[in-house]
Design an enzyme around this catalytic site. Structure first.
Site, PDB file in Angstrom:
ATOM      1  N   CYS A 295      23.274  -7.953  61.948  1.00  0.00           N
ATOM      2  CA  CYS A 295      23.994  -7.229  61.764  1.00  0.00           C
ATOM      3  C   CYS A 295      25.165  -7.967  62.621  1.00  0.00           C
ATOM      4  CB  CYS A 295      23.419  -6.450  63.537  1.00  0.00           C
ATOM      5  SG  CYS A 295      25.112  -5.904  64.904  1.00  0.00           S
TER       6      CYS A 295
ATOM      7  N   CYS B  91      26.520  -9.208  65.884  1.00  0.00           N
ATOM      8  CA  CYS B  91      25.947  -8.827  66.984  1.00  0.00           C
ATOM      9  C   CYS B  91      25.413 -10.280  67.197  1.00  0.00           C
ATOM     10  CB  CYS B  91      24.466  -8.650  66.667  1.00  0.00           C
ATOM     11  SG  CYS B  91      24.221  -6.613  66.746  1.00  0.00           S
TER      12      CYS B  91
END
Length: 307
Positions: free
Chosen positions: A78, A81
């Protein structure tokens, strides 16, 4: 279907893990990280901690009675993230113990992701007294996160007892009426449990736990009484059949499809039939948190269908 995010399953899983003998110290399961069993609350100085399914109860649920815990749900793949996590970690260190950051890899801990109903990451959930109190998705700036955390601490900060200590907090006494209702549920007496929860809710209109349990049990009993085939066999003009089909879809964890089924009825009916469909849909909304994305979307569709 608990009316809120239900983390009790993770606690039960952690209890079961600790109850196992020395097998926990053997080789880790294939594809799973090796983690030592929890030995107590994390040290007060730990501003950022890595959490797994096995340590979730101790490091998040138990700790959230003393400190606000921000759960950072992330994954290695991700990109956003990787932008958000360093900001959260820096803020956690600078918070001086006011709150702690619990980092959870959703790929390695799918049960936690399921419990939080994760639909997209990054996702950050604030936990106090073992329950989620706020959440957001996506990347936010340091200023936005600081303001968000300050608002939460302003609401729950006075109820937290401070940094964790070795002495466990005294548990609040359980309501014997709710204990008795839960016992009926465990024994398979669903009708008896429903009556018990309803009695408490009627005697105490402000008892959220009893009212929520009664709503959920009432729905489950009704939905289980339907023939699952009704989803495919319900005639377009048969309102009762369409409402039954919506129950079956919702029981099968398809809330969007269930809501759309009833909204379709609202669009083509009028008078008492439309009121009945609308009322049923509002009742189903109450089984979820009001800020669930699919509830918000369905409310918009309902408003469009009505007006």
């Amino acid at each position: 279907m608990a009316g809120a995010v239900d983390l009790s399953g993770l606690k039960e899983r952690a209890d079961a893990q600790r109850a196992q003998p020395t097998a926990a110290s053997g080789p880790p399961a294939e594809g799973r990280p090796a983690t030592a069993p929890p030995t107590g609350a994390p040290a007060p100085g730990d501003a950022v901690i890595d959490v797994t399914e096995e340590t979730f109860e101790t490091e998040v649920l138990a700790r959230s009675d003393q400190q606000l815990v921000l759960v950072d749900l992330w994954a290695e793949w991700c990109g956003p993230c990787k932008q958000l996590s360093p900001v959260l970690e820096s803020l956690a260190v600078r918070a001086g113990g006011a709150w702690v950051l619990a980092k959870i890899d959703v790929d390695a801990n799918p049960r936690i992701a399921q419990a939080f109903r994760v639909q997209s990451i990054p996702m950050v959930v604030a936990i106090a007294h073992g329950q989620p109190v706020a959440a957001f998705n996506g990347v936010r700036s340091e200023a936005e996160i600081t303001s968000w955390v300050d608002e939460i601490l302003g609401q729950v900060g006075d109820t937290l007892t401070g940094a964790p200590t070795d002495a466990p907090a005294e548990p609040e006494p359980e309501d014997p009426r709710l204990v008795a209702a839960a016992a009926k549920l465990d024994d398979g007496d669903f009708e008896g449990a429903l009556a018990a929860y309803q009695a408490v809710a009627e005697a105490e209109p402000g008892n959220v736990e009893a009212a929520s349990a009664a709503r959920n049990l009432e729905f489950v009993l009704r939905a289980q009484a339907h023939d699952p085939a009704i989803v495919d066999t319900a005639a377009a003009g048969d309102i009762d059949a369409q409402l039954a089909a919506a129950d079956v879809l919702l029981l099968g964890q398809q809330p969007e499809a269930a809501f759309d089924r009833i909204i379709a009825v609202v669009k083509v009916t009028a008078g008492d039939d439309r009121t009945r469909a609308r009322t049923r849909l509002l009742e189903l909304f109450e089984l979820f948190e009001s800020d669930e994305p699919f509830v918000i979307a369905a409310r918009r569709k309902l408003a469009s269908a009505l007006y």
